[in-house]
Design an enzyme around this catalytic site. Structure first.
Site, mmCIF file in Angstrom:
data_model
loop_
_atom_site.group_PDB
_atom_site.id
_atom_site.type_symbol
_atom_site.label_atom_id
_atom_site.label_comp_id
_atom_site.label_asym_id
_atom_site.label_seq_id
_atom_site.Cartn_x
_atom_site.Cartn_y
_atom_site.Cartn_z
ATOM 1 N N PHE A 156 45.069 32.287 44.597
ATOM 2 C CA PHE A 156 45.167 30.903 45.082
ATOM 3 C C PHE A 156 46.418 30.186 44.583
ATOM 4 O O PHE A 156 46.820 29.172 45.148
ATOM 5 C CB PHE A 156 43.915 30.103 44.660
ATOM 6 C CG PHE A 156 43.888 29.717 43.200
ATOM 7 C CD1 PHE A 156 44.619 28.614 42.753
ATOM 8 C CD2 PHE A 156 43.166 30.445 42.264
ATOM 9 C CE1 PHE A 156 44.624 28.259 41.407
ATOM 10 C CE2 PHE A 156 43.165 30.103 40.930
ATOM 11 C CZ PHE A 156 43.896 29.005 40.498
ATOM 12 N N LYS A 180 45.362 39.104 53.472
ATOM 13 C CA LYS A 180 44.164 38.315 53.200
ATOM 14 C C LYS A 180 44.489 37.367 52.052
ATOM 15 O O LYS A 180 44.406 37.718 50.879
ATOM 16 C CB LYS A 180 42.942 39.179 52.834
ATOM 17 C CG LYS A 180 41.663 38.374 53.017
ATOM 18 C CD LYS A 180 40.652 38.442 51.907
ATOM 19 C CE LYS A 180 40.968 37.998 50.549
ATOM 20 N NZ LYS A 180 40.847 36.561 50.267
ATOM 21 N N GLU A 183 40.963 32.543 49.928
ATOM 22 C CA GLU A 183 40.180 31.683 50.828
ATOM 23 C C GLU A 183 40.234 30.216 50.388
ATOM 24 O O GLU A 183 39.830 29.325 51.125
ATOM 25 C CB GLU A 183 38.727 32.182 50.905
ATOM 26 C CG GLU A 183 37.901 32.095 49.619
ATOM 27 C CD GLU A 183 38.153 33.232 48.614
ATOM 28 O OE1 GLU A 183 39.232 33.849 48.659
ATOM 29 O OE2 GLU A 183 37.264 33.471 47.775
ATOM 30 N N SER A 233 43.349 38.177 39.429
ATOM 31 C CA SER A 233 42.897 38.268 38.040
ATOM 32 C C SER A 233 42.704 39.733 37.631
ATOM 33 O O SER A 233 42.529 40.610 38.482
ATOM 34 C CB SER A 233 41.596 37.496 37.877
ATOM 35 O OG SER A 233 40.621 38.044 38.742
ATOM 36 N N CYS A 288 50.788 32.685 36.703
ATOM 37 C CA CYS A 288 50.614 33.936 35.949
ATOM 38 C C CYS A 288 51.746 34.107 34.943
ATOM 39 O O CYS A 288 51.660 34.946 34.059
ATOM 40 C CB CYS A 288 50.583 35.119 36.888
ATOM 41 S SG CYS A 288 52.143 35.340 37.720
ATOM 42 N N GLU A 386 42.447 34.384 29.302
ATOM 43 C CA GLU A 386 43.389 33.651 30.158
ATOM 44 C C GLU A 386 42.661 32.388 30.623
ATOM 45 O O GLU A 386 41.710 32.456 31.406
ATOM 46 C CB GLU A 386 43.778 34.506 31.374
ATOM 47 C CG GLU A 386 44.759 33.790 32.282
ATOM 48 C CD GLU A 386 45.079 34.565 33.569
ATOM 49 O OE1 GLU A 386 44.190 35.203 34.142
ATOM 50 O OE2 GLU A 386 46.243 34.487 33.996
HETATM 51 P P1 NAD Z 1 41.106 36.260 41.885
HETATM 52 O O1 NAD Z 1 41.225 37.606 41.256
HETATM 53 O O2 NAD Z 1 39.848 35.515 41.734
HETATM 54 O O3 NAD Z 1 41.339 36.378 43.475
HETATM 55 C C1 NAD Z 1 42.441 37.069 43.998
HETATM 56 C C2 NAD Z 1 42.064 37.616 45.368
HETATM 57 O O4 NAD Z 1 40.958 38.514 45.228
HETATM 58 C C3 NAD Z 1 41.629 36.538 46.357
HETATM 59 O O5 NAD Z 1 42.179 36.840 47.618
HETATM 60 C C4 NAD Z 1 40.112 36.643 46.360
HETATM 61 O O6 NAD Z 1 39.538 36.331 47.608
HETATM 62 C C5 NAD Z 1 39.862 38.106 46.031
HETATM 63 N N1 NAD Z 1 38.627 38.303 45.258
HETATM 64 C C6 NAD Z 1 38.045 37.420 44.405
HETATM 65 N N2 NAD Z 1 36.924 37.948 43.880
HETATM 66 C C7 NAD Z 1 36.801 39.185 44.403
HETATM 67 C C8 NAD Z 1 35.842 40.226 44.224
HETATM 68 N N3 NAD Z 1 34.811 40.098 43.416
HETATM 69 N N4 NAD Z 1 36.017 41.370 44.912
HETATM 70 C C9 NAD Z 1 37.083 41.529 45.732
HETATM 71 N N5 NAD Z 1 38.008 40.574 45.932
HETATM 72 C C10 NAD Z 1 37.879 39.416 45.270
HETATM 73 O O7 NAD Z 1 42.366 35.416 41.385
HETATM 74 P P2 NAD Z 1 42.660 33.883 41.658
HETATM 75 O O8 NAD Z 1 41.692 33.071 40.869
HETATM 76 O O9 NAD Z 1 42.809 33.621 43.101
HETATM 77 O O10 NAD Z 1 44.125 33.759 41.022
HETATM 78 C C11 NAD Z 1 44.365 33.541 39.658
HETATM 79 C C12 NAD Z 1 44.601 34.846 38.925
HETATM 80 O O11 NAD Z 1 45.677 35.557 39.528
HETATM 81 C C13 NAD Z 1 45.016 34.646 37.482
HETATM 82 O O12 NAD Z 1 44.353 35.616 36.697
HETATM 83 C C14 NAD Z 1 46.514 34.881 37.490
HETATM 84 O O13 NAD Z 1 47.064 35.307 36.272
HETATM 85 C C15 NAD Z 1 46.606 35.959 38.515
HETATM 86 N N6 NAD Z 1 47.942 36.036 39.071
HETATM 87 C C16 NAD Z 1 48.710 37.091 38.701
HETATM 88 C C17 NAD Z 1 50.002 37.191 39.149
HETATM 89 C C18 NAD Z 1 50.867 38.340 38.748
HETATM 90 O O14 NAD Z 1 51.930 38.484 39.317
HETATM 91 N N7 NAD Z 1 50.484 39.187 37.811
HETATM 92 C C19 NAD Z 1 50.523 36.216 40.022
HETATM 93 C C20 NAD Z 1 49.699 35.151 40.399
HETATM 94 C C21 NAD Z 1 48.408 35.080 39.903
#
Ligand code: NAD
Length: 501
Positions: A156, A180, A183, A233, A288, A386
């Site tokens: 997000f 994707k 959401e 994450s 991140c 985090e």
């Molecule tokens: P998230 O892991 O909750 O979601 C990321 C994606 O995975 C979304 O599209 C979501 O719909 C999907 N998702 C969520 N739960 C899922 C599940 N149980 N099974 C399958 N798919 C699922 O992450 P977020 O909250 O959207 O973003 C924040 C996180 O992203 C933080 O941990 C941040 O550090 C990380 N991030 C990392 C980088 C990097 O380059 N390393 C860059 C940006 C963000």
């Protein structure tokens, strides 16, 4: 009779085969985090919708893969032009659905656009190798070919930039793509799909679906998808990596972070404090590459903490689209409550609360103010997790050795920075620290598009980083061709292993 407001909300479409469609089925809510109000609905796609997107991407693949590299580059060039013209509008969508301030959103869109700029150079990037006479009258060359149908699953916190890390590189390399996005922030991806079509991209080459775990699982298990890029994450990144491996897909899964900044006593502390304030509280800590742990070495600690407090308490918190606001809200009420829970935890763990952001005075929205802890210890939950909010922890150590050991003991290894005037100390840090991206007096060392972005350890599952040359490698397969022409009268190999001498 007027419909209830709830029913008047627009629904964000998906984008399949060059058309906006609203599928039947489950719907989610999209919030404006600054007001706490639902602003749109978003379809939570099931396996059937994902399959339609895969069919469109599969049908479009042969012609796009075989389109000349120059044609692909020219479409990319037009897309670049349209992104630049619409940067303000894209940034406004980011602010509306994510909450970050408009100037911050503009900067993040700009960093994404730079990947498209890099992808315009694809004719140069896809050049192979050629060796004449690897054997007598035998030549060898390599080509980089598209992997096939690729998918991207994004978080997000960067609704435009992170998708742009992926799909322009994949598409320039001759692949077709299904995105994707999160959401929670679905609208900007649809706008980018419209712009890409306007740039001349054939239908089906770029598709956007929305959804949660069900949509992601349908992507991971679909036999028609060959490569998956993920950013999000750590627990989900690990799940994506393992599930893709099980289904025989190429995968890169970037995870979460806990980024340390080491501050040596010889650093320019005024400059350092300014840098740390931006890195810790910019985007309300939802980056991140945010700095969430400061490792203050020796006598740096006391004056640094005083400066951090003075600067952090002046930060103006409010809606991201309001002039003068420096820090917006968090993404959801659940996330705000989680961050507030960590502040409570830090207090109960006996970290010293220097600045308390629990009360912001905002009457609506998902706000948390700037929060600063001193005397944080490695065993504390506020250090180990985090938090992804505007909470900065300061840990005190005596030496650079201790600081490097602390950074290297973290399971996360996305970014880190050192602040010092000593070239020797900086060089040692750069050499010994086990982290993917390192800054020297640069707090958020996000690499430019022509380098690659990625962490180590629990911040990346997979081998290749995103964009730059690693992006080209991820989205192509290398083929090595060995050539001989019989009329040149070369000896035949016979039954022995050919040695080509
Ligand atoms: P998230 O892991 O909750 O979601 C990321 C994606 O995975 C979304 O599209 C979501 O719909 C999907 N998702 C969520 N739960 C899922 C599940 N149980 N099974 C399958 N798919 C699922 O992450 P977020 O909250 O959207 O973003 C924040 C996180 O992203 C933080 O941990 C941040 O550090 C990380 N991030 C990392 C980088 C990097 O380059 N390393 C860059 C940006 C963000």
């Amino acid at each position: 009779m007027n419909k209830p407001a709830e029913l008047q909300l627009a629904t964000v479409s998906v984008w399949i085969n060059g058309k906006a469609v609203i599928p039947q089925g489950r719907m989610g809510e999209v919030f404006n985090p600054a007001t706490g109000q639902v602003t749109r609905h978003v379809p939570l796609c099931d396996a059937q919708v994902i399959d339609k997107a895969v069919q469109a991407a599969t049908a479009a693949l042969p012609a796009w893969r075989d389109a000349s590299i120059l044609r692909r580059a020219r479409v990319m060039q037009k897309f670049l032009d349209l992104l630049q013209k619409n940067q303000q509008q894209l940034a406004a969508l980011v602010t509306e659905e994510h909450g970050k301030t408009l100037p911050d959103a503009m900067g993040s869109v700009q960093r994404g656009i730079e990947v498209v700029e890099f992808a315009c150079g694809i004719p140069q990037l896809l050049k192979g190798e050629y060796s004449e006479n690897v054997g007598t009258a035998v030549d060898t060359h390599t080509v980089r070919q598209a992997v096939g149908v690729c998918a991207g699953i994004t978080p997000f916190n960067f609704p435009v930039m992170v998708p742009l890390w992926m799909f322009p590189m994949a598409i320039a390399c001759g692949n077709t793509f299904i995105l994707k996005p999160s959401e929670k922030v679905p609208s900007a991806s649809i706008r980018m799909a419209e712009l890409f079509k306007e740039a001349g991209l054939p239908d089906g080459v770029f598709n956007v679906v929305h959804g949660d775990k069900a949509a992601v699982d349908a992507i991971l298990s679909h036999p028609g998808i060959h490569a998956v890029s993920f950013v999000g994450s750590t627990p989900i990144a690990k799940y994506i990596y393992e599930t893709c491996a099980k289904h025989g897909k190429r995968v890169q899964a970037l995870g979460g972070a806990k980024n340390h900044a080491v501050v040596l006593p010889d650093a320019d502390l005024e400059f350092t404090a300014d840098a740390l304030i931006g890195a810790a509280y910019g985007s309300a800590g939802e980056r991140c590459m945010a700095i969430s742990a400061v490792v203050a070495v020796g006598s740096a600690a006391d004056p640094l903490i005083a400066l951090l407090k003075k600067k952090a308490e002046k930060i103006v918190v409010g809606p991201g689209d309001k002039d003068g606001v420096e820090m917006g809200p968090l993404i959801t009420s659940e996330h705000r409550d989680k961050v507030l829970g960590f502040v409570e935890k830090g207090i109960s763990e006996k970290a010293r609360l220097v600045l308390d952001g629990r009360k912001t005075g905002m009457r609506e929205g998902f706000f948390v103010g700037t929060t600063l802890f001193d005397d944080v210890k490695p065993g504390m939950e506020i250090y180990k997790n985090e938090i992804f909010g505007p909470v900065l922890s300061v840990l005190r150590v005596k030496t650079l050795d201790e600081a490097i050991a602390l950074v290297n003991s973290s399971p996360y290894a996305n970014g880190t920075a050192i602040f010092t005037e000593s070239g020797g100390a900086a060089r040692r840090f750069e050499n010994e620290v086990q982290v993917g991206m390192v800054g020297v007096n640069v707090p958020i060392p996000v690499p430019v598009a022509f380098y690659s972005f990625g962490g180590w350890k629990n911040s990346l599952f997979g081998d290749l980083h995103v964009h730059g040359m690693e992006g080209v490698k991820f989205y192509t397969r290398t083929k090595v061709v060995t050539t001989r022409w019989p009329h040149q009268d070369t000896p035949s190999a016979g039954l022995n292993m050919p040695t080509l001498g």
